[in-house]
Design an enzyme around this catalytic site. Structure first.
Site, PDB file in Angstrom:
ATOM      1  N   HIS A  31      50.891 -18.021  16.741  1.00 25.33           N
ATOM      2  CA  HIS A  31      49.882 -18.969  17.237  1.00 25.33           C
ATOM      3  C   HIS A  31      50.513 -19.906  18.261  1.00 25.33           C
ATOM      4  O   HIS A  31      51.489 -20.593  17.951  1.00 25.33           O
ATOM      5  CB  HIS A  31      49.298 -19.779  16.087  1.00 25.33           C
ATOM      6  CG  HIS A  31      48.462 -18.944  15.159  1.00 25.33           C
ATOM      7  ND1 HIS A  31      47.102 -18.857  15.274  1.00 25.33           N
ATOM      8  CD2 HIS A  31      48.808 -18.127  14.130  1.00 25.33           C
ATOM      9  CE1 HIS A  31      46.633 -18.039  14.334  1.00 25.33           C
ATOM     10  NE2 HIS A  31      47.651 -17.582  13.638  1.00 25.33           N
ATOM     11  N   GLU A  65      44.534 -13.171   3.372  1.00 22.07           N
ATOM     12  CA  GLU A  65      45.602 -14.172   3.240  1.00 22.07           C
ATOM     13  C   GLU A  65      45.198 -15.111   2.101  1.00 22.07           C
ATOM     14  O   GLU A  65      45.807 -15.145   1.055  1.00 22.07           O
ATOM     15  CB  GLU A  65      45.760 -14.934   4.560  1.00 22.07           C
ATOM     16  CG  GLU A  65      46.817 -16.041   4.511  1.00 22.07           C
ATOM     17  CD  GLU A  65      46.825 -16.884   5.784  1.00 22.07           C
ATOM     18  OE1 GLU A  65      45.869 -16.812   6.572  1.00 22.07           O
ATOM     19  OE2 GLU A  65      47.803 -17.634   5.984  1.00 22.07           O
ATOM     20  N   HIS A  97      42.271 -12.116  10.995  1.00 21.15           N
ATOM     21  CA  HIS A  97      42.993 -12.717   9.873  1.00 21.15           C
ATOM     22  C   HIS A  97      42.219 -12.363   8.599  1.00 21.15           C
ATOM     23  O   HIS A  97      41.063 -12.771   8.449  1.00 21.15           O
ATOM     24  CB  HIS A  97      42.980 -14.242   9.989  1.00 21.15           C
ATOM     25  CG  HIS A  97      44.011 -14.813  10.884  1.00 21.15           C
ATOM     26  ND1 HIS A  97      43.918 -14.766  12.244  1.00 21.15           N
ATOM     27  CD2 HIS A  97      45.172 -15.464  10.593  1.00 21.15           C
ATOM     28  CE1 HIS A  97      44.980 -15.375  12.759  1.00 21.15           C
ATOM     29  NE2 HIS A  97      45.745 -15.811  11.791  1.00 21.15           N
TER      30      HIS A  97
HETATM   31 ZN   LIG Z   1      47.773 -16.496  11.802  1.00 17.61          ZN
END
Ligand SMILES: [Zn+2]
Length: 368
Positions: free
Chosen positions: A19, A204, A201
């Site tokens: 990022h 997670e 994403h």
């Molecule tokens: Zn990430």
């Protein structure tokens, strides 16, 4: 024999999940805050600021982990600031032995002072270009839409608009709980119709359903994290390193060679994994999933690709051959034309590891 740090640092690396707003240098944050009159930083000492970010990240929760971004995004509100951060990112990659990087960010967080999304993306691309011509690190830029916000269609269109300038894909980021990726399905269908690239994403903070939605509803070509894919895998009760059953999703990910952007240190910080040793990465690698190693947020997680290689090598007993395999996995999975990926694998990565093997053999002989 343990691979010495200087060799780990010098081997060619490929980074797919990083990022831009999670990798600023503390001293740069302080400079930019001063220039912009941003007065919300907890301290103006670079060392203390670094510690503040690291402490904030290590609290075992994704929402808490994300708090630090208020400051990094807070100082990235002008074209000059965005250009500088992008340029320095490429310089940091060069120092870390990274030969190809895909960095990502969400343009919606950089319009507080009146910049339009086009200004934001242009400024970042300019910084990346300047970095590439100075340091020779190749790059791709991924634009993120946020799960908990609207505008995913607009971000998808923005990404496609800049595909000739260095944007290589589209991502969905942010808090997973309560914000399923399938809510953004129109944006993903747009990207698919444009023959463009998708990473999401998923898995997670939320379970395997999130990964399933990313692949089967959103058409993800890669998955960011995928830590909880392990929920679809049955392990031997007496030997937790042995798979005895694979669910349809895990089997699909394995069979279709879907790349997994694994972020070891970051997962421990957000609580997605208890510690490095028990992270599913070891098992996924052993069973030939297409895994890659990544930094996620270098500043918050106090990490680099060299550090990720080091912790992985130690926890999972990896040698140079394994690190080369992981690097080739990553290059094969990059959002770049096939010929460019092949060129980097054969002209840069393989010769780099061949050289590193010679150096390691030499070091061993000297030690004997
Ligand atoms: Zn990430």
């Amino acid at each position: 024999m343990k691979i010495p740090d200087n060799i780990l640092q010098s081997v060619p690396k490929v980074l797919l999940h990083d990022h831009l707003d999670g990798g600023l240098r503390p001293s740069t944050i302080i400079d930019l805050a001063r220039d912009a009159g941003y007065d919300k930083l907890p301290t103006h000492d670079p060392g203390e600021l670094a510690t503040w970010f690291h402490r904030g990240a290590g609290r075992g929760s994704l929402p808490l982990y994300l708090e630090g971004f208020a400051h990094t995004c807070g100082v990235m509100q002008t074209e000059q600031a965005l250009e500088r951060v992008a340029y320095e990112m490429i310089e940091d990659m060069h120092r870390d032995g990274v030969v190809y990087v895909e960095t990502r960010f969400a343009p919606v967080f950089h319009t507080d002072r009146g910049l339009h999304w086009d200004n934001v993306v242009n400024a970042v691309l300019q910084g990346l270009e300047r970095g590439r011509s100075k340091f020779g690190v190749e790059f791709g830029l991924i634009l993120c839409a946020m799960r908990n916000m609207g505008l995913s269609q607009e971000m998808a269109e923005l990404a496609v608009d800049y595909r000739e300038r260095g944007v290589v894909g589209f991502d969905l980021a942010g808090e997973e709980g309560g914000f399923p990726p399938k809510k953004h399905v129109d944006a993903f269908h747009y990207i698919q119709r444009e023959n463009f690239n998708i990473t999401v994403h998923a898995g997670e903070a939320f379970g395997k359903e999130s990964i399933w939605q990313a692949i089967q509803w959103c058409g993800a070509h890669r998955i960011g994290h995928a830590t909880r894919l392990i929920e679809d895998i049955g392990l031997d009760k007496r030997n937790r390193r042995k798979i005895v059953r694979m669910g349809y999703l895990a089997q699909y990910v394995l069979d279709k060679r879907i790349p997994l952007e694994i972020c070891l240190t970051s997962n421990v910080h957000t609580g997605a994994a208890k510690d490095i040793k028990s992270h599913p990465f070891g098992l996924l690698y052993k069973y030939k999933f297409r895994v890659t190693l990544n930094t996620d947020d270098r500043l918050m997680s106090d990490t680099t690709m060299t550090k990720e290689f080091k912790v992985a090598a130690r926890a999972f007993r990896l040698g140079l051959e394994d690190l080369e395999k992981l690097t080739i996995n990553a290059m094969k999975s990059a959002f770049q034309p096939y010929n460019k990926r092949i060129r980097l694998i054969y002209d840069v990565i393989k010769p780099g590891y061949a050289k590193a093997r010679l150096r390691l053999a030499h070091t061993k002989r000297r030690a004997a």
